[in-house]
Scaffold this active site. Sequence first.
Site, short mmCIF file in Angstrom:
data_model
loop_
_atom_site.label_atom_id
_atom_site.label_comp_id
_atom_site.label_asym_id
_atom_site.label_seq_id
_atom_site.Cartn_x
_atom_site.Cartn_y
_atom_site.Cartn_z
N ASP A 182 -2.89 -2.32 -6.82
CA ASP A 182 -2.90 -1.27 -7.86
C ASP A 182 -2.19 -1.68 -9.16
O ASP A 182 -1.08 -2.21 -9.13
CB ASP A 182 -2.17 -0.03 -7.36
CG ASP A 182 -2.69 0.51 -6.05
OD1 ASP A 182 -3.53 -0.14 -5.42
OD2 ASP A 182 -2.25 1.59 -5.64
N ARG A 230 3.06 9.59 -2.31
CA ARG A 230 3.29 8.40 -3.13
C ARG A 230 2.57 8.46 -4.49
O ARG A 230 1.79 9.34 -4.76
CB ARG A 230 2.84 7.15 -2.38
CG ARG A 230 1.42 7.14 -1.88
CD ARG A 230 1.14 5.86 -1.08
NE ARG A 230 -0.18 5.84 -0.48
CZ ARG A 230 -0.45 6.26 0.75
NH1 ARG A 230 0.52 6.75 1.52
NH2 ARG A 230 -1.68 6.20 1.24
#
Length: 489
Positions: free
Chosen positions: A47, A167
Site C-alpha cells: 500500500d 486499520r
Amino acid sequence: MSWTRATRYRHYCEMTEVEEQELLEIVNNSIWRQKFHIQPPYGLLNDPNGFTFYQGKYHLFYQWFPFGPVHGMKHWYHVESEDLIHWQEKGLGIAPEYEHESHGIFSGSGIVKDDLLYLFYTANKRDQDWNRESSQSFTVMDKHGKFTKQEEPVIPKQPEGYTANFRDPKVWKNDNIFYMIIGAERENHTGCVLIYKSVDLRNWSFEGELKTNFENFGYMWECPDIFQIDGKDVLLLSPQGLESEGDFYQNVHNSGCFIGSLNIEEYSFQSGGFQELDAGFDFYAPQTTQAPDGRQILIGWMGLPDITYPADKDMWANCLTIPRELYIKNNKVYQSPVKELEEKRGSLTEWQGKLSKEEKYLENFSGKTYELVCNLKVEDGTGGLKLRTGKEEETLLYLDTELQKVVLDRSNSGEPVAVDYGTIRQAAYTDNKISLRIFVDTSSIEIFVNDGELVFTTRIFPQEESQGVKIFADDTEVSWDMKKWEYGD
C-alpha cells in the site's frame, strides 16, 4: 526460501550488509524491473501511505518488507518528488519500535500541522496465540526529515462491537477540527468505517460509524480515504469480500468509491452506487492527496494481497501506479494521467491508416517503455492492439463492437499470474470509436480509455525480447491514428 514466522518477522535493522548486497545482486539482474514506476529496492512493496505535499515536495511512503517478496514485518519506505515524476529514494521512513507495533507498521496517512508532517498509521501486534491487536499511532516528520515517534498509541484499540481488523487511518481537517476515518470489520463480519475527531491530533474521541447506504458490503473496508472534487464528496475504499458480478469484482479484492454527500455533524455519507475504479488485474489500496493547484492526485498499489508474481523469484514484489488526477464527469470518477508525465516523452513515432481483415506489425513502435495514444474506429466487429509481442507472447487490448466491450487479455502475456482469477478483463462500451492512452513499462501496462472513463491496470511478465506492437482487424475495417513516445528512466 522457506518463509516461517521467524523469517517473516525480522526488523530491517537485523539485515546484514552481506544480506543486502546479495538481495541487490539478485534484484538488479531481474528482467522485469520497472523504468518509470516506484518500486522497492528489494523485498515487497504494497500500500501507498502518507501521501502528502509538504515543504514544496510530494512525500510518499509505502508498505515495505525488506527481506523478500512476502508479507512480513512491515516498515514504511520513503520517497519524495517535486513534480510527481522524478522520485528520490529517501530510504527507511518508519520502523517498528515499541511493544504495541511489534509486528509491523501498517497503512496510514499524512497531514500537515504547524509546519510539521504528522504521519498516522496502524500499529500491529500479535499475542502469544497469534491473535491480532491493532492500535492507531503517529510519528512527526520535520522539515529536515527527522522523525519523532509517539511512544504510546493515541487510539489503543478498536471500540466494542468490532474486530481487530481495525486499520488504515485517514486524517483531514474541517474548519478547526481534525477527523479520522478508520477501516473496520464489525463482529458480524461486515465492513464499515469508524470516525474519530480531535482538536490537536493527539487526543481523539470516538464518534461512531460513518453511516452509509451500504450496511452489508464486504467483510472489511480497507484503506478508506475521503475528499472533495468539484463540490462533491468522494469516499474511496478497498472493500474485501465482494462477490463477482458480471464483469465487476473479478480480482481477489477490489477498490472503488462512492460519490455523495458527507454530513459531518451527523456522521453520515449519502451516496449512489459503488464505482469500481479499475477494470484490470492489479490495482488495490489507492490513496490520494491534494496538489497545491487543487488537483486530487491518486496513486495505487499495482498489485493485490494474497497473489504471487513471477518477479518474486528475483526477491522483489510489486510497484505503484503512475500518479493520476481525479475528476468527476457524468457523476463518475475519471482518472487521467497527471500532466507532468508529458515531460517524460522522448522521440515521437506516428502512424495513420486503415486495416481490413488483417494484422499489421508496426516496426517503429516496438519497445519496452513508452506511451502510446491511439484513436480507432471499428466498423463492425473486433479491432485492437497486441502489445509486448514475441515468438509466443502477446497482450491483447481490443474493442468488440458486437459484444460492446473493451477487452484486455493477458492469457499469453508471458509468465502466468493469478490464473485462478482468470486471464481476461472486460468492461461495457457502446461506441465503435475509442480513444486509448497506454503506458507500457517493463512489466506493466496502464490503459486509460476516453480520458480516464475506464482504466485497466495490469502487471505482465514477458521475456525481454518480446517488444513488438501489432494492430489487427478481425472480419472488419478499422481506422487508426497512433502516436508513440519513447520513455526513459
